[in-house]
Enzyme design. Structure first.
Site, mmCIF file in Angstrom:
data_model
loop_
_atom_site.group_PDB
_atom_site.id
_atom_site.type_symbol
_atom_site.label_atom_id
_atom_site.label_comp_id
_atom_site.label_asym_id
_atom_site.label_seq_id
_atom_site.Cartn_x
_atom_site.Cartn_y
_atom_site.Cartn_z
ATOM 1 N N ASN A 128 0.848 -1.188 0.000
ATOM 2 C CA ASN A 128 0.000 0.000 0.000
ATOM 3 C C ASN A 128 0.886 1.241 0.000
ATOM 4 O O ASN A 128 1.958 1.252 0.598
ATOM 5 C CB ASN A 128 -0.909 0.052 1.234
ATOM 6 C CG ASN A 128 -1.881 1.220 1.132
ATOM 7 O OD1 ASN A 128 -2.819 1.181 0.331
ATOM 8 N ND2 ASN A 128 -1.662 2.271 1.915
ATOM 9 N N TYR B 216 0.305 10.167 4.262
ATOM 10 C CA TYR B 216 -0.001 10.476 5.660
ATOM 11 C C TYR B 216 1.099 11.410 6.161
ATOM 12 O O TYR B 216 2.283 11.096 6.016
ATOM 13 C CB TYR B 216 0.003 9.209 6.533
ATOM 14 C CG TYR B 216 -0.620 7.976 5.894
ATOM 15 C CD1 TYR B 216 -1.969 7.930 5.587
ATOM 16 C CD2 TYR B 216 0.158 6.848 5.611
ATOM 17 C CE1 TYR B 216 -2.546 6.800 5.012
ATOM 18 C CE2 TYR B 216 -0.397 5.714 5.047
ATOM 19 C CZ TYR B 216 -1.748 5.691 4.746
ATOM 20 O OH TYR B 216 -2.292 4.569 4.178
ATOM 21 N N ARG B 217 0.709 12.518 6.779
ATOM 22 C CA ARG B 217 1.723 13.463 7.262
ATOM 23 C C ARG B 217 2.565 12.801 8.360
ATOM 24 O O ARG B 217 2.093 11.889 9.059
ATOM 25 C CB ARG B 217 1.063 14.719 7.802
ATOM 26 C CG ARG B 217 0.350 14.463 9.105
ATOM 27 C CD ARG B 217 -0.064 15.758 9.764
ATOM 28 N NE ARG B 217 -0.584 15.506 11.084
ATOM 29 C CZ ARG B 217 -1.851 15.671 11.451
ATOM 30 N NH1 ARG B 217 -2.762 16.073 10.580
ATOM 31 N NH2 ARG B 217 -2.226 15.432 12.681
ATOM 32 N N TRP C 28 -1.108 7.888 10.340
ATOM 33 C CA TRP C 28 -2.068 7.135 9.506
ATOM 34 C C TRP C 28 -3.335 6.991 10.334
ATOM 35 O O TRP C 28 -3.325 6.508 11.454
ATOM 36 C CB TRP C 28 -1.491 5.803 9.023
ATOM 37 C CG TRP C 28 -0.720 4.967 9.995
ATOM 38 C CD1 TRP C 28 -1.103 4.571 11.230
ATOM 39 C CD2 TRP C 28 0.579 4.397 9.777
ATOM 40 N NE1 TRP C 28 -0.133 3.795 11.803
ATOM 41 C CE2 TRP C 28 0.899 3.664 10.935
ATOM 42 C CE3 TRP C 28 1.487 4.407 8.709
ATOM 43 C CZ2 TRP C 28 2.098 2.962 11.062
ATOM 44 C CZ3 TRP C 28 2.663 3.715 8.840
ATOM 45 C CH2 TRP C 28 2.961 3.008 10.012
ATOM 46 N N GLU D 228 -1.227 1.307 -5.695
ATOM 47 C CA GLU D 228 -1.161 2.708 -6.125
ATOM 48 C C GLU D 228 -0.114 2.897 -7.229
ATOM 49 O O GLU D 228 -0.275 3.745 -8.103
ATOM 50 C CB GLU D 228 -0.812 3.621 -4.936
ATOM 51 C CG GLU D 228 -1.969 3.936 -4.007
ATOM 52 C CD GLU D 228 -2.309 2.830 -3.021
ATOM 53 O OE1 GLU D 228 -1.576 1.814 -2.979
ATOM 54 O OE2 GLU D 228 -3.313 2.970 -2.289
ATOM 55 N N ASP E 282 -4.667 21.888 9.658
ATOM 56 C CA ASP E 282 -5.055 20.772 8.782
ATOM 57 C C ASP E 282 -5.935 21.196 7.599
ATOM 58 O O ASP E 282 -6.308 22.356 7.474
ATOM 59 C CB ASP E 282 -5.755 19.712 9.650
ATOM 60 C CG ASP E 282 -5.293 18.315 9.298
ATOM 61 O OD1 ASP E 282 -5.177 18.018 8.102
ATOM 62 O OD2 ASP E 282 -5.047 17.518 10.225
HETATM 63 C C1 FMN Z 1 -1.710 16.612 1.420
HETATM 64 C C2 FMN Z 1 -2.434 15.441 2.020
HETATM 65 C C3 FMN Z 1 -2.159 15.056 3.326
HETATM 66 C C4 FMN Z 1 -2.821 13.984 3.909
HETATM 67 N N1 FMN Z 1 -2.536 13.633 5.200
HETATM 68 C C5 FMN Z 1 -3.119 12.549 5.744
HETATM 69 C C6 FMN Z 1 -2.749 12.126 7.049
HETATM 70 O O1 FMN Z 1 -1.948 12.750 7.725
HETATM 71 N N2 FMN Z 1 -3.328 10.991 7.537
HETATM 72 C C7 FMN Z 1 -4.234 10.259 6.814
HETATM 73 O O2 FMN Z 1 -4.697 9.215 7.282
HETATM 74 N N3 FMN Z 1 -4.626 10.664 5.577
HETATM 75 C C8 FMN Z 1 -4.084 11.782 5.023
HETATM 76 N N4 FMN Z 1 -4.439 12.186 3.760
HETATM 77 C C9 FMN Z 1 -5.483 11.447 3.038
HETATM 78 C C10 FMN Z 1 -4.953 10.126 2.493
HETATM 79 O O3 FMN Z 1 -3.793 10.339 1.758
HETATM 80 C C11 FMN Z 1 -6.002 9.446 1.617
HETATM 81 O O4 FMN Z 1 -7.135 9.174 2.400
HETATM 82 C C12 FMN Z 1 -5.484 8.181 0.966
HETATM 83 O O5 FMN Z 1 -6.461 7.679 0.085
HETATM 84 C C13 FMN Z 1 -5.142 7.147 1.995
HETATM 85 O O6 FMN Z 1 -4.663 5.998 1.363
HETATM 86 P P1 FMN Z 1 -5.017 4.536 1.879
HETATM 87 O O7 FMN Z 1 -6.458 4.291 1.480
HETATM 88 O O8 FMN Z 1 -4.073 3.704 1.100
HETATM 89 O O9 FMN Z 1 -4.822 4.514 3.324
HETATM 90 C C14 FMN Z 1 -3.795 13.263 3.169
HETATM 91 C C15 FMN Z 1 -4.069 13.646 1.849
HETATM 92 C C16 FMN Z 1 -3.411 14.731 1.283
HETATM 93 C C17 FMN Z 1 -3.732 15.119 -0.136
#
Ligand code: FMN
Length: 506
Positions: free
Chosen positions: A169, A173-174, A187, A233, A283
């Site tokens: 995956n 996630y910041r 996450w 991805e 955020d």
């Molecule tokens: C700039 C940016 C920052 C993000 N930061 C976070 C974060 O800190 N934690 C989180 O869970 N999702 C964050 N997201 C949203 C996830 O990247 C998004 O939900 C993604 O689809 C998660 O992938 P996954 O389904 O593989 O977990 C962020 C998205 C963007 C565009």
């Protein structure tokens, strides 16, 4: 056109006048974020900070890369991401006629996609420089808002593996810097990496993690894309860029990382270790998300290419750069949602809704209660489950025109009949929810109501016939040269076939 490095993308932007080089010393603490925020809010250029101020000034910083529709499209190797959506729609049509998830699983084996699966290669530019005793303070990692808990990486591709299936995956996630080799991993509860973390915890094993930064910007976008678990991805990135993503093995972890990334941070999360305090952080919602407890990564290596560029974004009160990542997702995932819900004509996430707070849908309504059926379906579908407000319109509403949506919804809705409130999981960032990640969602049925739904005789919106409008617009332009386009032109004109005032039910 696939990019072999972030610099290649920056060169393309510069040639097209879409990049400004910032030679003045600008501080990664607050100053870069404030400047990039201004550029993002004005649809301004991408910024390359060549002289980050302070001890951490070793690498240049690229910001606002995705700050307009045009640049985000270029980042995804197309002129407009509708081109990719059309290709995806055609591909889904050729897939065997099983359910949507079977179709998705079949995709890697189909047509062009078959050759787009990520490829393992022996070496990569991302490992030209290897540091096994790194210090994160040497990187120009930004602090973006005054009350942030510290510096955060904001555009990372966080690579993890399901300990049971081995499936990769990549999520965005910041990550908060807590020490020279320590990162808090934000996450969230509903995300795939959290599921992986739970898996490692159950097995009592350390979790390998790699964090890639930069490289082809399509990879960065794909980390943010809400693909279902099990769909890679980097396969999606291969499809978008028209060329397979090349991967190399990490130097200290058993994970593959993009060979052309600018920077890779490797390490392990120990699920047996206590959680650490993460945040606060300014955020996506425009508010600070409060400090909370998250796992942490013990960094084992930082690798990078010669001449690496550090990419970053700032999120906050809308509209900001991440809005365009959201629009790309809206357009690219519409064909997938339409397979599940063929009644959807269009979908829009207005910037003011910060993605999870508001979604407009237009539908071809076929039966009483159709809008509600769609709402419940979407609240049961992947990350759409977290959508706090769903507003459903008829197909003739231009849902990308916020003003038109407000007019139509306010006119067509009876509060008692047309609103539904349901309870369930909500976005972790929703500070208004009474409990963490659990709260209420509202569905608004703004379609014309049929008699079976309690609608009385239903009027048509006021619109002139298209041919008459065109003649009068031309006359007005002659009378008032240089006049702006009339506002009424944004009101949809019913198609000719239905151009007789209708009564009551559709
Ligand atoms: C700039 C940016 C920052 C993000 N930061 C976070 C974060 O800190 N934690 C989180 O869970 N999702 C964050 N997201 C949203 C996830 O990247 C998004 O939900 C993604 O689809 C998660 O992938 P996954 O389904 O593989 O977990 C962020 C998205 C963007 C565009």
């Amino acid at each position: 056109m696939a990019y072999r490095s972030l610099r290649e993308f920056l060169e393309r932007l510069e040639k097209s006048g879409e990049l400004v080089r910032v030679k003045d010393p600008v501080d990664p603490v607050l100053e870069m974020a404030a400047l990039a925020d201004r550029a993002a809010k004005q649809g301004g250029p991408a910024l390359l900070f060549e002289s980050p101020r302070g001890a951490s000034g070793s690498l240049p910083v690229a910001m606002n890369l995705f700050g307009t529709r045009r640049r985000t499209s270029w980042a995804l190797s197309c002129e407009d991401f509708e081109d990719h959506a059309a290709e995806l729609r055609a591909l889904l049509r050729t897939a065997p006629p099983q359910g949507i998830w079977e179709k998705l699983r079949m995709l890697p084996k189909l047509g062009k996609l078959a050759s787009m699966a990520p490829k393992r290669v022996g070496s990569g530019a991302c490992q030209e420089i290897v540091e096994r005793d790194p210090d994160l303070a040497k990187l120009p990692i930004l602090t973006t808002w005054p009350h942030d808990g510290g510096p955060f990486l904001t555009l990372p591709q966080v690579i993890t593996r399901d300990p049971e299936t081995g499936i990769r995956n990549v999520g965005m996630y910041r990550l908060q810097v807590l020490g020279p080799r320590k990162l808090a991993m934000h996450w969230q509860l509903h995300k795939t990496a959290t599921a992986h973390y739970r898996g490692y915890k159950k097995r009592g094993e350390r979790m390998p993690v790699a964090i890639a930064l930069g490289g082809d910007p399509a990879l960065t976008y794909c980390a943010s894309a809400p693909l279902p678990p099990g769909v890679d991805e980097y396969l999606m990135a291969g499809f978008l860029r028209g060329e397979a993503v090349r991967l190399v093995r990490g130097v200290t972890v058993e994970l593959e990382v993009p060979a052309d990334a600018d920077l890779v941070i490797e390490g392990f999360v120990d699920p047996a270790a206590s959680l650490v305090r993460e945040g606060p952080f300014g955020d996506h919602t425009g508010y600070y998300s409060l400090a909370d407890d998250y796992p942490f990564l013990e960094v084992t290596a930082v690798t990078r290419r010669q001449g690496a560029v550090y990419p970053a974004t700032v999120v906050g009160p809308p509209p900001m750069e991440d809005y365009w990542l959201g629009v790309a997702t809206e357009r690219l995932f519409l064909p997938l949602l339409q397979m599940l819900f063929p009644e959807i004509a269009d979908m829009a996430f207005p910037a003011e809704g910060c993605f999870h707070n508001l979604c407009f849908l237009s539908i071809r309504k076929d039966y009483p209660g159709h809008a509600r059926k769609l709402m419940h379906g979407l609240w049961g579908s992947g990350q759409m489950a977290n959508t706090k407000t769903l507003v459903v319109f008829d197909e003739d509403v231009d849902i990308h025109d916020f003003s038109q949506c407000a007019w139509r919804a306010l006119a067509n809705v009876d509060a008692k009949r047309d609103l539904i409130v349901v309870e369930g999981p909500v976005d972790v960032l929703d500070h208004a929810a009474p409990a963490f990640a659990l709260g209420a969602k509202v569905g608004v049925d703004a379609t014309r109501k049929w008699q079976e739904e309690g609608g009385r005789e239903w009027p048509e919106p006021c619109v002139h016939a298209p041919e008459l409008l065109a003649r009068m617009d031309a006359l007005y332009q002659r009378l008032v040269p240089g006049a702006a386009s009339p506002r009424r032109a944004r009101i949809p004109v019913p198609p000719a076939a239905s151009w007789t005032p209708r009564k009551g039910t559709a």
